[in-house]
Design an enzyme around this catalytic site. Structure first.
Site, PDB file in Angstrom:
ATOM      1  N   HIS A 183       0.997  -1.410   0.174  1.00 47.98           N
ATOM      2  CA  HIS A 183      -0.170   0.082  -0.016  1.00 47.98           C
ATOM      3  C   HIS A 183       0.790   1.010  -0.165  1.00 47.98           C
ATOM      4  O   HIS A 183       1.639   1.468   0.575  1.00 47.98           O
ATOM      5  CB  HIS A 183      -1.433   0.129   1.296  1.00 47.98           C
TER       6      HIS A 183
ATOM      7  N   ASP B 277       0.935   5.076   1.770  1.00 50.55           N
ATOM      8  CA  ASP B 277      -0.504   6.184   2.756  1.00 50.55           C
ATOM      9  C   ASP B 277      -1.289   6.806   2.343  1.00 50.55           C
ATOM     10  O   ASP B 277      -1.199   7.640   1.691  1.00 50.55           O
ATOM     11  CB  ASP B 277       1.055   6.514   4.125  1.00 50.55           C
TER      12      ASP B 277
ATOM     13  N   HIS C 108       4.766   0.018   0.293  1.00 48.43           N
ATOM     14  CA  HIS C 108       4.966  -0.415   1.097  1.00 48.43           C
ATOM     15  C   HIS C 108       4.987  -1.641   1.822  1.00 48.43           C
ATOM     16  O   HIS C 108       3.608  -2.097   1.452  1.00 48.43           O
ATOM     17  CB  HIS C 108       6.155   0.377   1.869  1.00 48.43           C
TER      18      HIS C 108
ATOM     19  N   ARG D 270       5.764   6.958  13.314  1.00 50.14           N
ATOM     20  CA  ARG D 270       5.852   7.399  12.485  1.00 50.14           C
ATOM     21  C   ARG D 270       5.952   9.077  12.222  1.00 50.14           C
ATOM     22  O   ARG D 270       4.689   9.523  13.111  1.00 50.14           O
ATOM     23  CB  ARG D 270       5.284   6.767  11.696  1.00 50.14           C
TER      24      ARG D 270
END
Length: 339
Positions: free
Chosen positions: A165, A167, A315, A330
């Site tokens: 996917h 983000d 990723h 993150r």
């Protein structure tokens, strides 16, 4: 002795018989090729991924490669992924260093920095060099609203892993990029993989490229989150994040490259296309991220940082470390509207 005399002595056959014999074809100089061995009929499914040489172009065709003056760069893959050595991310970036890191990001799509051990504030400060920071109310919060915390392993549910996917493509302005730091790494497993979606586009057939040229697709947060959360948590977010449309092929705003911009987690269908046709085509498109030649895989150690271009990559967090723990934080950078 003349040639005529030699022939008369050594060749006792009549001249006419000799000419006929010389004119007869042999097995090696026959003009009619033998039929090839017969094979039974064999058909492979349309639209699959098959062996063959891929086009592997790391940068645009008109791009000029230049050396890096402020750090050492060590490639980790053919078209994607490089380790940056000699930069302390806890220190402010001067304009020249920021520009050189940005060029490396555009050229390699994901950069790795070993052993940084950044405090959350330093991680946020580094990310701010690329723009406004995002907040995400769908994910667990870290030390501040801009920091998302992933604490997995043991009895925790395996969320947001084992799927390719990009983000937050369900936003009108999906993230430009993200800075992820591993706080606690498992003794084995827990790697992250990235795929270059420019390479994925480059290797589509001309027929598929023609079908998706100018096409749009719908992106929605629900498919990616309904696997883990119930209606009580998701229903209030439906008005915050309504479905959005993005081009199936977006143009990178800095490099100009065409990028395949659909993913398994959030892309629901291609706009204006019958459902069966949309499902079939979308399945072919999302498979492109699965090709190893377009990928890089990173083995984490505590304190390592990855900085990736979310516009150009997908990723995959590998869920293979249970029952050990994996903790990551993150920070995401707001992006622009895809075109």
């Amino acid at each position: 002795m003349s040639v005529t005399d030699t022939t008369a002595v050594t060749d006792t056959a009549p001249v006419t018989e000799t000419a006929e014999r010389d004119a007869e074809p042999t097995a090696t100089d026959s003009a009619v090729p033998a039929d090839p061995p017969a094979l039974r009929p064999a058909r492979v499914p349309d639209g699959g991924l098959y062996e063959g040489r891929r086009t592997l172009r790391r940068v645009p065709a008109d791009w000029t490669d230049r050396p890096y003056d402020r750090f050492e760069l060590v490639p980790q893959g053919r078209v994607i992924g490089a380790e940056v050595r000699g930069v302390d991310l806890s220190r402010p970036l001067d304009p020249a260093l920021r520009a050189e890191l940005n060029r490396a990001l555009l050229e390699w799509k994901v950069l790795f920095f070993r052993g940084q051990h950044l405090e959350p504030a330093a991680q946020r400060d580094f990310a701010r060099n690329w723009g406004e920071l995002e907040t995400n109310p769908l994910l667990d919060r870290g030390s501040s609203a801009e920091v998302v915390r992933f604490d997995k392993g043991g009895d925790a549910a395996p969320t947001f892993e084992n799927v390719w996917h990009a983000d937050v493509t369900f936003r009108e302005r999906p993230a430009l990029g993200a800075v992820l730091q591993i706080r606690e790494a498992p003794p084995v497993g827990g790697d992250t993989m990235w795929a270059d979606m420019a390479a994925a586009y480059d290797n589509l057939s001309d027929e598929i490229k023609e079908r998706i040229d100018g096409a749009t697709a719908v992106h929605d947060f629900l498919p990616g989150f309904a696997r883990f959360f119930g209606p009580e948590r998701l229903a209030p977010m439906q008005e915050v994040f309504p479905p959005v449309e993005h081009p199936v092929v977006r143009t990178h705003p800095e490099t100009g490259r065409k990028l395949l911009f659909v993913n398994t987690s959030f892309t629901t269908h291609l706009t204006g296309m019958p459902r069966r046709e949309s499902d079939e085509l979308l399945r072919q498109l999302v498979q492109q991220a699965h090709v190893p030649e377009y990928q890089v895989r990173f083995r984490w150690q505590a304190g390592d940082v990855a900085f990736w271009d979310n516009r150009a990559t997908q990723h995959y967090a590998v869920d293979d470390y249970a029952p050990h723990r994996r903790v990551a934080e993150r920070v995401a950078i707001a992006g622009d509207r895809p075109y």
